[in-house]
Design a protein around this motif. Structure first.
Motif, PDB file in Angstrom:
ATOM      1  N   TYR A 178       0.854  -1.181   0.000  1.00 14.13           N
ATOM      2  CA  TYR A 178       0.000   0.000   0.000  1.00 14.13           C
ATOM      3  C   TYR A 178       0.894   1.236   0.000  1.00 14.13           C
ATOM      4  O   TYR A 178       2.081   1.169   0.321  1.00 14.13           O
ATOM      5  CB  TYR A 178      -0.869   0.054   1.260  1.00 14.13           C
ATOM      6  CG  TYR A 178      -2.025  -0.901   1.293  1.00 14.13           C
ATOM      7  CD1 TYR A 178      -1.840  -2.244   1.572  1.00 14.13           C
ATOM      8  CD2 TYR A 178      -3.326  -0.446   1.094  1.00 14.13           C
ATOM      9  CE1 TYR A 178      -2.910  -3.119   1.624  1.00 14.13           C
ATOM     10  CE2 TYR A 178      -4.411  -1.306   1.154  1.00 14.13           C
ATOM     11  CZ  TYR A 178      -4.192  -2.646   1.425  1.00 14.13           C
ATOM     12  OH  TYR A 178      -5.266  -3.497   1.482  1.00 14.13           O
ATOM     13  N   GLN A 192       0.573   5.690   0.987  1.00 20.07           N
ATOM     14  CA  GLN A 192      -0.241   6.805   1.445  1.00 20.07           C
ATOM     15  C   GLN A 192       0.542   8.092   1.287  1.00 20.07           C
ATOM     16  O   GLN A 192       1.618   8.251   1.878  1.00 20.07           O
ATOM     17  CB  GLN A 192      -0.669   6.616   2.901  1.00 20.07           C
ATOM     18  CG  GLN A 192      -1.652   7.669   3.382  1.00 20.07           C
ATOM     19  CD  GLN A 192      -2.292   7.312   4.699  1.00 20.07           C
ATOM     20  OE1 GLN A 192      -1.780   6.489   5.465  1.00 20.07           O
ATOM     21  NE2 GLN A 192      -3.452   7.908   4.975  1.00 20.07           N
ATOM     22  N   LYS A 233      -3.901  12.175   1.582  1.00 19.66           N
ATOM     23  CA  LYS A 233      -4.657  11.229   0.759  1.00 19.66           C
ATOM     24  C   LYS A 233      -4.896   9.934   1.527  1.00 19.66           C
ATOM     25  O   LYS A 233      -4.216   9.642   2.503  1.00 19.66           O
ATOM     26  CB  LYS A 233      -3.911  10.940  -0.541  1.00 19.66           C
ATOM     27  CG  LYS A 233      -3.790  12.143  -1.472  1.00 19.66           C
ATOM     28  CD  LYS A 233      -3.213  11.735  -2.805  1.00 19.66           C
ATOM     29  CE  LYS A 233      -3.164  12.923  -3.762  1.00 19.66           C
ATOM     30  NZ  LYS A 233      -2.629  12.523  -5.095  1.00 19.66           N
ATOM     31  N   GLN A 234      -5.858   9.184   1.033  1.00 22.75           N
ATOM     32  CA  GLN A 234      -6.146   7.895   1.649  1.00 22.75           C
ATOM     33  C   GLN A 234      -5.097   6.865   1.246  1.00 22.75           C
ATOM     34  O   GLN A 234      -4.476   6.957   0.186  1.00 22.75           O
ATOM     35  CB  GLN A 234      -7.534   7.410   1.206  1.00 22.75           C
ATOM     36  CG  GLN A 234      -8.685   8.183   1.831  1.00 22.75           C
ATOM     37  CD  GLN A 234     -10.032   7.533   1.560  1.00 22.75           C
ATOM     38  OE1 GLN A 234     -10.226   6.900   0.527  1.00 22.75           O
ATOM     39  NE2 GLN A 234     -10.960   7.670   2.484  1.00 22.75           N
ATOM     40  N   ARG A 235      -4.930   5.892   2.121  1.00 23.74           N
ATOM     41  CA  ARG A 235      -4.027   4.792   1.792  1.00 23.74           C
ATOM     42  C   ARG A 235      -4.635   3.991   0.646  1.00 23.74           C
ATOM     43  O   ARG A 235      -5.827   3.709   0.643  1.00 23.74           O
ATOM     44  CB  ARG A 235      -3.833   3.916   3.019  1.00 23.74           C
ATOM     45  CG  ARG A 235      -2.744   2.878   2.883  1.00 23.74           C
ATOM     46  CD  ARG A 235      -2.463   2.179   4.202  1.00 23.74           C
ATOM     47  NE  ARG A 235      -1.943   3.103   5.193  1.00 23.74           N
ATOM     48  CZ  ARG A 235      -1.436   2.709   6.363  1.00 23.74           C
ATOM     49  NH1 ARG A 235      -1.373   1.411   6.662  1.00 23.74           N
ATOM     50  NH2 ARG A 235      -1.000   3.603   7.223  1.00 23.74           N
ATOM     51  N   GLU A 236      -3.808   3.641  -0.332  1.00 23.79           N
ATOM     52  CA  GLU A 236      -4.308   2.889  -1.477  1.00 23.79           C
ATOM     53  C   GLU A 236      -3.475   1.635  -1.701  1.00 23.79           C
ATOM     54  O   GLU A 236      -2.262   1.617  -1.457  1.00 23.79           O
ATOM     55  CB  GLU A 236      -4.299   3.748  -2.753  1.00 23.79           C
ATOM     56  CG  GLU A 236      -2.942   4.199  -3.230  1.00 23.79           C
ATOM     57  CD  GLU A 236      -2.999   4.963  -4.548  1.00 23.79           C
ATOM     58  OE1 GLU A 236      -4.068   5.025  -5.180  1.00 23.79           O
ATOM     59  OE2 GLU A 236      -1.938   5.494  -4.953  1.00 23.79           O
TER      60      GLU A 236
END
Length: 115
Positions: A37, A39, A43-46
């Protein structure tokens, strides 16, 4: 006790490469999926990339053709090879795995892509 430790981050110029490592102890990674992942600030963790127990891989569209996830079962370590890095790849990268209905995260490794 399960431990997940990422390493390999750093500062790199656009177009450069880095290889991140995810060393796992306490479980055998060949029996579990490994996910990378990231981040970025604000921003959101992706989810960036995954590798299954069978070795199948998947990636988000923005890194396809540039990033490669792999696993060395003998070393109990997973990797994320990142090529042709862009400024938008700047983020903290985290490794994640799961075992017995529990998920385990590392502390993250910072990747900064800047000229």
């Amino acid at each position: 006790q399960v431990q997940v430790v990422e390493s390999g981050g750093g500062l790199v110029q656009p177009g450069g490469s880095l290889r991140l490592s995810c060393a796992v102890s306490g479980i055998t990674i060949s029996m579990s999926w490994i996910d990378w992942y990231r981040q970025a600030p604000g921003k959101q963790r992706e989810l960036v990339a995954s590798i299954t127990t069978e070795g199948s891989t998947s990636y988000i569209d923005s890194v396809k053709g540039r990033f490669t996830i792999s696993r060395d079962d003998a070393m109990n370590t997973a990797y994320l090879q990142m090529n042709s890095l862009k400024s938008e790849d700047t983020a903290t990268y985290y490794c994640n795995t799961a075992w017995n209905s529990r998920t385990y995260w590392g502390q993250g490794t910072q990747v900064t892509v800047s000229a």
